[in-house]
Design an enzyme around this catalytic site. Structure first.
Site: not given
Ligand code: G16
Length: 546
Positions: A67, A285, A287, A379
């Site tokens: 990530s 990634d 997300d 975040n």
């Protein structure tokens, strides 16, 4: 039927655990330096197969990614059949398998697992897997595939794709030809579903000016390019930081984590962003999503997960009211301790708000308790969940006016544009763009929903982060003893001061968060608390904060 011990032994011998390392299935699966993960990958291949057998042959997902972490890191996590994170009780099984010292010990742990979990080995096992663009990915996937081979898993390779697309595929495969069908089980199916719903939601609205996307030089660049083709003129996208094959570029001085932690525009974007321009950053990634804009004095403003939650929740609440469903559908919010005090105040004056520990699995489960659960980490990691009952209500409700009917259709289309399996930067981006179009908001109006308290997040490298134990949704430390009292004493000295300390679940560090009325105070509080943590544990002087 018993375990294919010979095949397992032969292949396990090729993927030995490094002696000196201990692995932990944490906040987002296993995560560490990529080159240390080969044995873990092999074992995860087998574990995913066993999980599928345990769940009657339902397809399990495996995502190979680290990530937002630096490029040399990598990781792996399992995805359960509805596209959600692995059930918590299996995390310890994963940890036990990963730490088995040699092949004999590994086989022993496997046998015990099969016995205690009553896994019927005659059941089929099915897995779908994918990886991000990290250079260590191909070798790690090869080890994972050896795990599949060892157990005889029917494995489908989804190639190089984003974490949220892998989650989507898992749910789409498991609901295929059922009444809960989630969409066609392909990347095209995902793109089609999101873009069709988006176009319906913005039909008749003035065309948006182009949106800049910082793709973090990660796998999101490829997915965003495909999505852009599906969206056409409904949302013009300008993709930047798309260097997925340039060594060292991934997440380097760009991406959602950079924007959140540095609170500034990635330098690579500066020349592209003019006053008034809105832009967003994905992470490695795809997300997480972070929006930002420059005001007319070219001042940077960050629109993080908290701001996204506020924007989206208020919009959904208004639609629910306009559809005449305010007595049936209850909207709630889930946040973590990182949520800005300004956002928590704004949201809790309007809606029920819950605070849970960091990690999507905690937020997701808490959000499932609402009819519509909006969850976002500050975040930028989050999504909106519509409960099955709510989806049924939306499908059955008979609107009594044209306005009710329009609002109802918007709600139904929102359930399609939102990836409800997990936080999804591209889906969330479409969701934000829908709300901005409906509200006729620029970044300025969105940002003015509430004022963020200045805040600072810092990392402290400590010899052993496991000594840090928390309570109250990670807002207070219970260990090391006495440290919380010292943090409290310090925090009291700052107006609107709030600070907490927690061990990271994805990196070998302790995180310190602080906020206060003024920027300089928030910075000072963060560094002073970090200093307390450092002094408590001792550590490398080079890493002493402040
Ligand atoms: C992962 C988790 C997030 C969490 C983040 C940081 O994000 O999925 O829920 O907020 O790690 O966790 P920690 O502070 O424990 O290191 P990602 O985007 O890296 O998968």
């Amino acid at each position: 039927m018993s375990l294919p011990i010979d095949d397992i032994r032969r292949l396990a011998d090729l993927h030995q655990k490094p002696r000196h390392l201990h692995f932990q299935y944490g906040t987002a699966g296993f995560r560490t330096i990529g080159e240390n993960l080969e044995s873990v990958m092999f074992k995860v291949g087998i574990l995913a197969g066993l999980r599928s057998k345990r769940l009657d042959g339902h397809t399990i997902g495996v995502m190979v990614t680290a990530s937002h972490n630096p490029e040399p890191d990598n990781g792996v996590k399992l995805v359960d059949p509805r596209g959600e994170m692995l059930e918590a009780s299996w995390e310890s099984h994963a940890t036990a398998l990963a730490n088995a010292a040699d092949t004999d010990a590994f086989i022993e742990v496997l046998k015990n697992l099969v016995k205690t979990l009553k896994i019927d080995l005659s059941k089929p096992s099915r897995v779908v897997y994918a990886r991000d663009t990290r250079p260590s990915g191909p070798a790690l996937v090869a080890a994972l595939e050896d795990g599949f081979t060892a157990l005889g898993v029917e494995a489908r390779n989804a190639g190089v794709t984003t974490t949220p697309i892998l989650h989507y595929l898992v749910r789409a495969i498991n609901t295929k030809s059922t009444k809960d069908t989630y969409g066609d089980d392909s990347v095209e199916g995902y793109m089609q579903k999101l873009s069709t719903a988006f176009k319906k939601l913005v039909a008749g609205k003035p065309a948006s000016p182009p949106l800049i996307i910082d793709c973090a030089n990660g796998v999101g660049a490829e997915a965003a390019a495909t999505l852009s083709k599906y969206l056409g003129e409904s949302l013009p996208l300008i993709l930047l930081n798309t260097e997925t094959t340039t060594p060292g570029a991934l997440n380097h001085a760009c991406g959602a984590d950079f924007v959140k932690t540095q609170q500034k525009i990635p330098p690579s974007l500066s020349s592209h962003i003019k006053a008034g321009q809105r832009a967003c950053s994905l992470d490695g990634d795809a997300d997480r999503l972070m929006y930002f804009y420059l005001d007319d004095r070219s001042q940077f403003h960050m629109l993080d997960g908290d701001k996204i939650a506020a924007l989206v929740a208020a919009f959904i609440v208004d639609l629910v009211k306009s559809a005449g469903l305010e007595n049936e559908v209850r909207v709630g919010i889930v946040q973590t301790a990182y949520a800005n005090g300004g956002s928590t105040k704004y949201l809790s004056e309007r809606l029920p708000v819950r605070c849970v520990p960091t990690g999507v699995k905690h937020l997701h489960h808490a959000a499932e308790r609402y009819d519509v659960g909006v969850y976002f980490e500050a975040n930028g990691h989050g999504t909106v969940l519509f409960s099955p009952e709510t989806q049924a209500t939306l499908a059955e409700h008979q609107p009594s006016t044209p306005a009710q009917s329009t609002a109802l259709n918007h709600l139904i289309n929102l359930t399609q544009v939102i990836n409800q399996t997990v936080g999804d930067a591209l889906s969330d981006m479409l969701l934000v763009e829908v709300v901005l179009a409906h509200r006729s908001y620029s970044g300025v109006e969105w940002d003015s929903l509430y004022v963020d308290l200045p805040n600072r997040l810092v990392k402290v490298v400590v010899p052993d982060r496991s000594i840090f134990k928390t309570e109250d949704a990670e807002r207070r430390l219970v260990s090391p003893s006495g440290l919380q009292a010292r943090i409290d004493d310090l925090t009291r000295k700052y107006e609107a001061g709030r600070a907490f300390v927690r061990p990271s679940g994805t990196e070998d560090v302790v995180r310190v968060y602080a906020e206060a009325r003024l920027r300089a105070q928030a910075d000072e509080l963060a560094y002073r608390v970090a200093g307390l943590v450092y002094d408590e544990t001792g550590g490398d002087p080079a890493t002493r904060p402040g």
